[in-house]
Design an enzyme around this catalytic site. Structure first.
Site, PDB file in Angstrom:
ATOM      1  N   ASN A 109      47.597  49.568  39.497  1.00  0.00           N
ATOM      2  CA  ASN A 109      46.849  48.475  38.886  1.00  0.00           C
ATOM      3  C   ASN A 109      45.373  48.743  38.625  1.00  0.00           C
ATOM      4  O   ASN A 109      44.760  48.032  37.829  1.00  0.00           O
ATOM      5  CB  ASN A 109      46.954  47.215  39.766  1.00  0.00           C
ATOM      6  CG  ASN A 109      48.375  46.727  39.907  1.00  0.00           C
ATOM      7  OD1 ASN A 109      49.064  46.518  38.914  1.00  0.00           O
ATOM      8  ND2 ASN A 109      48.836  46.572  41.129  1.00  0.00           N
ATOM      9  N   TYR A 110      44.773  49.740  39.276  1.00  0.00           N
ATOM     10  CA  TYR A 110      43.335  49.948  39.152  1.00  0.00           C
ATOM     11  C   TYR A 110      42.944  51.329  38.643  1.00  0.00           C
ATOM     12  O   TYR A 110      41.811  51.526  38.219  1.00  0.00           O
ATOM     13  CB  TYR A 110      42.646  49.715  40.500  1.00  0.00           C
ATOM     14  CG  TYR A 110      42.611  48.269  40.921  1.00  0.00           C
ATOM     15  CD1 TYR A 110      41.750  47.367  40.305  1.00  0.00           C
ATOM     16  CD2 TYR A 110      43.447  47.792  41.920  1.00  0.00           C
ATOM     17  CE1 TYR A 110      41.721  46.032  40.672  1.00  0.00           C
ATOM     18  CE2 TYR A 110      43.428  46.465  42.297  1.00  0.00           C
ATOM     19  CZ  TYR A 110      42.559  45.592  41.671  1.00  0.00           C
ATOM     20  OH  TYR A 110      42.540  44.274  42.034  1.00  0.00           O
ATOM     21  N   LEU A 111      43.862  52.305  38.733  1.00  0.00           N
ATOM     22  CA  LEU A 111      43.524  53.673  38.367  1.00  0.00           C
ATOM     23  C   LEU A 111      44.069  54.001  36.988  1.00  0.00           C
ATOM     24  O   LEU A 111      45.276  53.932  36.757  1.00  0.00           O
ATOM     25  CB  LEU A 111      44.092  54.646  39.408  1.00  0.00           C
ATOM     26  CG  LEU A 111      43.623  54.414  40.843  1.00  0.00           C
ATOM     27  CD1 LEU A 111      44.275  55.425  41.776  1.00  0.00           C
ATOM     28  CD2 LEU A 111      42.104  54.486  40.933  1.00  0.00           C
TER      29      LEU A 111
END
Length: 798
Positions: free
Chosen positions: A756-758
């Site tokens: 979700n963030y990388l």
């Protein structure tokens, strides 16, 4: 909850200091700052504290990833030495935001849509065969044998944290109540079952397609075994497997190779045609057999079906910790009295007198029966499930067949929640067709509801991506049936999210300068906004929204911090202690700038426990302020930006001459640095000790084989025996690395950040640069989710 590992500061490197073209991937920042091996925030603990518990072998392995091929000027310090002093933020505004690509000037003049379209056309389009093939160097690396592969799995199987999109509101996902840990005892996190098996070279040169088509099929000679026949054919089963993989790859809709400008648009309409078969409802309750009965005060009691169903939910949870919590038991008794008959209400009044053990024993027996199913029974159940997937698991969107993620409606049960949720123990009622809204095109035939029922509503809303929705009875929020993560709409949303975070890189320097100046503003609201934004940026805190603690767990984000959530210590230390999203405790101690510390003293003045720290700031006001710097910018984008930048910097510590396992360990450590930064924690798996013991036994067994092989080689000096020694030695090193990795990840959830963030393009480019098969990082499902990023060039930078 244990303290998480340190959050360290990250400084970026300068492109202009590179001495060779082949070092392009290790670009340095334009202002000449030295590189740092650490994330944005700083914690007062040692990053290697867990390594000391693993013995000498582990320590040796941990030191390996420190090697790097990054070239710098003689005066520059090594990445390790360049780390920010303990307890301090990175001082300069010249963090990785200054790092720019060669085409950054052109990007400034283009819209997001045009830029994405140009990147898609410029990116190489590898053939399906090229995608499936692992790098040649990866094939030469020693790999564990089949016995170890049986114990392999994706590291996400041990992640207890929900991998759904991590909303930036500091609140619970009240519909998600899977707070338990996965007790998987899989040990080999590197041998992904989806990884392509090495293919033996064909004995003869393959014939051209025309010749192959013209030549008739020949049967193997008499007396030739099937196995020998396959070997003579050159490819055998491997060819069939490869052919099937190529067919699957050809079926993938490569939307990222199309015109992205038209796709991105203004986002007003997400599709034109949509048809599907609705949702699969939970089955009706079936009464328990006579041998599974309930006792009250020592006496057997006959129950009505609604009461029996609810009591069965409680009996199934007797081995969990929830039944020991007063709030859970209190809410359960309230729910029980709602469904009981008058006679049952008069009789059953005290939970302590209830005896659920007979029902619990029945459930345990049924569980054992399911475990011991025959091969035929399992095959029949599998076939039945496949039929259900065919019926409900796909939809037609704009003429293309798309996979649906969650077509099964959640069955009724007792709500668990995370942490001390005030609604734990309440009944999650059964969802019926009258609760469900169906979304499909007007020209399609709506799915038929079950006999005797009707849908709440059938609508045609092209601006949303969900197929069906209903209101959750516990949280009061809407729940949705969505497309699979590999779908075009989901992939496009991911691409846009990461591109927006990349856009922030161009503005971050100006934003940081602005909020630093605002910290000294005479207007208190501006000063609070600046201080909160400083924490959101530097510590990757979620923004946080106000909510009713009576309805949801008392979790907070930055904007909703209260007086009691921070403690100040002279001269400039701030101690944070609060419950974040999913009731995960956030504890961190950081040394801050003098202006920040003085502001916090002012904000706490004349306040007491329960009062908001930033009482003149709202999430809405903060996000509105951020749009002045960049269209569409919200506080959540900072979290994605800092996570991806941190991963990119940490990956520069990858050992270029290391084995595949050492490189994967370096990747997991970089991923872990991001997870620590974002406070993605989990509790230690229940069977973690057993898993580590098994790994120790395996290591000792291989070491014993190695010692015996060395003795044989010493006596015979046979080259084959020498090769056996080398293989066993590589096997020992591999197992030690895997044990180290597993131990370091025992309290950290890696999958949430990774999914979700990388930005996946960072990972794919890293895999290509270091000859690491992407299968070692992403499993099959994740590769489908990030298929749009697989063609990224090796020199991609975030």
């Amino acid at each position: 909850m244990t303290d998480v590992e340190p959050k360290l500061s990250v400084k970026r490197e300068n492109e202009d200091t590179l001495e060779a073209a082949d070092s392009k991937r290790a670009r340095l920042d334009a202002n000449g700052d030295e590189p740092s091996a650490t994330p944005v925030g700083v914690r007062k603990h040692s990053r290697d504290q867990t390594a000391d518990e693993n013995g000498a072998d582990t320590k040796r392995v941990r030191q390996t990833p420190v090697k790097t091929e990054v070239k710098s000027e003689p005066a520059a310090a090594s990445p390790r030495k360049a780390a920010t002093p303990k307890g301090k933020y990175a001082e300069a505004d010249s963090d990785s935001e200054s790092e720019s690509n060669s085409d950054s000037d052109a990007d400034d003049k283009k819209s997001l849509a045009a830029r994405l379209a140009s990147k898609a056309k410029a990116s190489p389009k590898p053939s399906p065969k090229a995608k499936a093939a692992a790098p040649s160097s990866a094939k030469k690396a020693p790999t564990p044998k089949k016995a170890a592969k049986k114990e392999s799995s994706d590291e996400e199987s041990e992640e207890s944290e929900d991998s759904s999109e991590d909303e930036d509101d500091g609140s619970d996902e009240s519909g998600s109540d899977s707070g338990s840990d996965d007790d998987s005892d899989d040990e080999d996190a590197y041998d992904d079952e989806d990884a392509p098996k090495p293919k033996k070279p064909a004995v003869k040169k393959a014939a051209s397609p025309k010749k192959a088509a013209a030549s008739p099929k020949t049967k193997p000679a008499a007396g030739t075994s099937k196995k020998a026949s396959k070997s003579a054919d050159g490819d055998g089963a491997v060819t069939k497997k490869k052919k099937k993989a190529d067919e699957d790859d050809e079926d993938v809709h490569k939307w990222w190779e199309e015109d992205l400008t038209a796709m991105l648009g203004d986002g007003s309409e997400r599709w034109q045609t949509l048809s599907h078969n609705g949702v699969m409802l939970a089955p009706e309750y079936v009464a328990l057999p006579p041998q599974a009965f309930f006792k009250y005060n020592g006496q057997k009691v006959a129950l009505s079906l609604p009461t029996e169903e609810l009591i069965g939910f409680y009996a199934a949870m007797l081995k969990s910790d929830y039944v020991t919590k007063d709030k859970f038991n209190e809410n359960f008794m309230v729910e029980l009295r709602k469904v009981m008959t008058k006679e049952e209400k008069a009789l059953i009044t005290d939970l302590a007198k209830c005896d659920f053990t007979v029902i619990q024993d029945y459930f345990e027996q049924q569980r054992e029966i399911r475990k011991n199913r025959t091969k035929e029974e399992k095959a029949a159940i599998k076939a039945q499930n496949e039929e259900l997937v065919k019926q409900y698991g796909f939809c037609l969107m704009d003429g293309r067949k798309e996979r649906i993620a969650n077509f099964r409606v959640e069955p009724p049960g007792l709500f668990r929640g995370r942490g001390d949720h005030p609604k734990m123990g309440m009944l999650k009622r059964r969802v019926v067709p009258e609760d469900i809204t169906i979304n499909c095109s007007k020209d399609s035939t709506p799915p038929a509801p079950p006999a005797g029922h009707k849908w709440k509503e059938v609508i045609c809303n092209k601006t949303v991506t969900w197929l069906a929705s209903w209101v959750d009875g516990i949280s009061g929020h809407a729940k949705y049936v969505m497309l699979n993560s590999a779908s075009k709409l989901k992939g496009l949303n991911d691409m846009k999210k990461y591109e927006k975070a990349r856009d922030l890189k161009k503005h971050i320097k100006h934003i940081r300068r602005s909020y630093t100046e605002d910290m000294s503003s005479k207007e208190m609201a501006i000063r609070q906004r600046a201080t909160a934004l400083h924490f959101i940026d530097r510590l990757a805190l979620r923004c946080g929204n106000e909510k009713d603690p009576e309805e949801q767990a008392d979790t907070v984000g930055c904007c909703s911090l209260r007086f009691e959530h921070i403690k100040l210590e002279e001269p400039s230390t701030v101690h944070f202690d609060f419950l974040g999203k999913d009731s995960i405790r956030y504890q961190n101690s950081v040394d801050v700038e003098e202006r920040v510390y003085k502001n916090l003293i002012i904000f706490q003045k004349n306040k007491e426990e329960g009062d908001l720290l930033f009482d003149r700031l709202t999430t809405t006001a903060l996000n509105k302020y951020l749009t002045d710097f960049m269209p569409g910018l919200t506080a959540k984008v900072f979290r994605t930006y800092n996570a991806s930048i941190t991963l990119q910097e940490q990956l520069k510590l990858t050992p270029t001459d290391g084995s595949i396992h050492e490189k994967v360990l370096a990747y997991n450590r970089a991923n872990r640095a991001v997870a620590v930064l974002c406070n993605h924690q989990r509790s230690v798996p229940k069977k973690f000790g057993e898993q580590m013991d098994k790994m120790d036994e395996k290591i000792e067994a291989v070491k014993k084989e190695l010692n015996e092989a060395r003795k044989v080689y010493k006596e015979t000096k046979d080259e084959k025996k020498k090769a056996a020694v080398e293989r066993l030695k590589a096997r020992v090193d591999s197992l030690v690395i895997q044990k180290t990795d597993k131990d370091e990840n025992k309290t950290i959830a890696l999958s949430t950040a990774k999914l979700n963030y990388l930005d996946p393009r960072i990972t794919v480019a890293w895999c290509k640069r270091y000859d690491v098969p992407v299968e070692k990082i992403y499993n099959k499902t994740q590769r489908s989710k990030f298929a749009w990023s697989m063609g990224v060039p090796t020199d991609f930078t975030f």
